[in-house]
Design a protein around this motif. Sequence first.
Motif, PDB file in Angstrom:
ATOM      1  N   SER A 128       0.866  -1.188   0.000  1.00 34.74           N
ATOM      2  CA  SER A 128       0.000   0.000   0.000  1.00 34.74           C
ATOM      3  C   SER A 128       0.894   1.226   0.000  1.00 34.74           C
ATOM      4  O   SER A 128       1.238   1.767   1.042  1.00 34.74           O
ATOM      5  CB  SER A 128      -0.915  -0.012   1.222  1.00 34.74           C
ATOM      6  OG  SER A 128      -1.706   1.141   1.276  1.00 34.74           O
ATOM      7  N   SER A 129       1.291   1.664  -1.176  1.00 36.60           N
ATOM      8  CA  SER A 129       2.286   2.726  -1.261  1.00 36.60           C
ATOM      9  C   SER A 129       1.681   4.117  -1.333  1.00 36.60           C
ATOM     10  O   SER A 129       2.363   5.105  -1.123  1.00 36.60           O
ATOM     11  CB  SER A 129       3.169   2.504  -2.490  1.00 36.60           C
ATOM     12  OG  SER A 129       2.384   2.559  -3.670  1.00 36.60           O
ATOM     13  N   ILE A 130       0.390   4.233  -1.666  1.00 41.02           N
ATOM     14  CA  ILE A 130      -0.201   5.541  -1.894  1.00 41.02           C
ATOM     15  C   ILE A 130      -0.860   6.099  -0.635  1.00 41.02           C
ATOM     16  O   ILE A 130      -0.708   7.273  -0.304  1.00 41.02           O
ATOM     17  CB  ILE A 130      -1.225   5.469  -3.047  1.00 41.02           C
ATOM     18  CG1 ILE A 130      -0.507   5.091  -4.346  1.00 41.02           C
ATOM     19  CG2 ILE A 130      -1.960   6.793  -3.210  1.00 41.02           C
ATOM     20  CD1 ILE A 130      -1.440   4.919  -5.522  1.00 41.02           C
ATOM     21  N   ASN A 131      -1.597   5.271   0.075  1.00 41.83           N
ATOM     22  CA  ASN A 131      -2.390   5.782   1.195  1.00 41.83           C
ATOM     23  C   ASN A 131      -1.549   6.051   2.432  1.00 41.83           C
ATOM     24  O   ASN A 131      -0.546   5.384   2.692  1.00 41.83           O
ATOM     25  CB  ASN A 131      -3.494   4.777   1.554  1.00 41.83           C
ATOM     26  CG  ASN A 131      -4.537   4.669   0.470  1.00 41.83           C
ATOM     27  OD1 ASN A 131      -4.874   5.667  -0.165  1.00 41.83           O
ATOM     28  ND2 ASN A 131      -5.049   3.472   0.237  1.00 41.83           N
ATOM     29  N   ASP A 132      -1.988   7.031   3.190  1.00 39.85           N
ATOM     30  CA  ASP A 132      -1.371   7.389   4.462  1.00 39.85           C
ATOM     31  C   ASP A 132      -1.641   6.271   5.466  1.00 39.85           C
ATOM     32  O   ASP A 132      -2.788   5.955   5.768  1.00 39.85           O
ATOM     33  CB  ASP A 132      -1.974   8.714   4.935  1.00 39.85           C
ATOM     34  CG  ASP A 132      -1.499   9.109   6.305  1.00 39.85           C
ATOM     35  OD1 ASP A 132      -0.485   8.563   6.768  1.00 39.85           O
ATOM     36  OD2 ASP A 132      -2.147   9.962   6.922  1.00 39.85           O
TER      37      ASP A 132
END
Length: 502
Positions: free
Chosen positions: A261-265
């Motif tokens: 999960s590289s995009i979400n905070d």
Amino acid sequence: VKSPSSGVWLTVLGSRNYNIQSLPAIVDEPDGIYAIRSADGPGGTNYTLKRICDFKLLDIRQPVPMRTRNRWLCTAQVWRDGALCPVVLRSDDDGVTWQWTVLETVAPFVARYPHRGARWQQYSCEPTVVERGDGSLLLISRTSQDVHYFYESNDAGECWTSPVPSDCFHATTTMPTLLRLRDGRILFFWCNTQPLPEVDHEGQPGCDDAIRQGVWEDVFTNRDACHAAISEDEGRSWLGFCEVGLNEIRDHADYRSYLNSSINDKSVHQFEAMELPEGKVLLVYGQAPSSRRMVIFDPAWLYERGNSEDFSKGFARLSTHVYVKSVSGGCAPGKIGHCAWNRTYGALLVPDPTNELREVLQLVTPDDPRLFNNRQGAAWNFPACRRGEVAVKLHIPGAGLRLTLTDRWFNPCDEYAGELAQCSTVITREMLPDTPFWSDAVLRWNLDVPVVTLSVNGGDASPLELRLPVSPAGFSYLHLQTVSPERDYAGSLVSTLIQRAD
């Protein structure tokens, strides 16, 4: 949201900044903000759209019905003159037509010691609103300062006061959420946390001009603990200040890329909440799948008067992580991570030298050039109180242990925690007897006087300096940290923590 007067379901959404799969007709409409009404409820196909404004609103909350008059309120934010401002929408015809008021924004954050770089300039955004018993309104907004800001309205949302900083809710660029319970009490959810001081972004490879100027964040270091408080007097005073959630991946070495999960905070901020039929509360917090959770709790939990920790459940109720030197910067295509640094374990559990059947907390200062900061620490939460004590059973073979009382969460490795918090003291091995092995350090406070004292092994109570004002609710955290900035593998041992309120 279901109208209490007509039974119609309604919401307010933007046409371009949301993926509204259940409302395909909105895709073909002009850009803007739409009021959507339906007799069928969620998932129904019989609904009406009405475009209520053509400028772009961000982070629109669900509408809230007032109780003292036939009016709906809805909060959002908008860019005005280069700054984010809160917006309050209002409808007096059950959501058919809407008017709005743009509120005054908050001053930008100014970097001062110990900050060495810019912070993300959020101004005033993600507002949340609640109606008081007399019909007045309380609105709380997210800011780039170290606290949330309050607004008030005495005419049902048409005119608002200038924003004032909260004296109890610490937070930085995280989302607040208010919830009115059926019995009249008000719940508040937020991240009562202090980020690490900003570093010099000029010296950070990968940080672009936007980050250097405070347009975006390079790393979030205050989104690993979220909190709840409750008010019985329409928000004039608050109880609790308890950790309702800790980020379950807060000490992961692959934090940035965990679960791909590289995009979400990967945080535990951002909230939605509702009261359940039996008086319990359902809370959803977090963003990425790795950290997003749903919990149910009883508001009575916020009235507890003490806490204790013997580490028999490990570090489930403590923050002990340290940061690894990592890639900095915001989210970009093909870039792993979202404003995040990787982490690893700081404190460890080791066998109790006096009891082979249990483990105790060990804090040391390692010599690891991979770490952002070598200091190890622990942040431990307890119900906020103005008069009480914390007893720490400890043994110090190394340079010493810093004990800090504060009203918010600090990063375990924050070398400025003792300086920025209200009361801090150091216990060294010279202050302790050779026998018995374990010593008892007791911090007592009475903020009505105000006074804070330290006693060791039942000795005389020595007064400690109270450097800064404390939240009206009182202390809610004990922060422990190694003293030596250089290598100290002897460190300190902690056997138990016990907090009691008077």
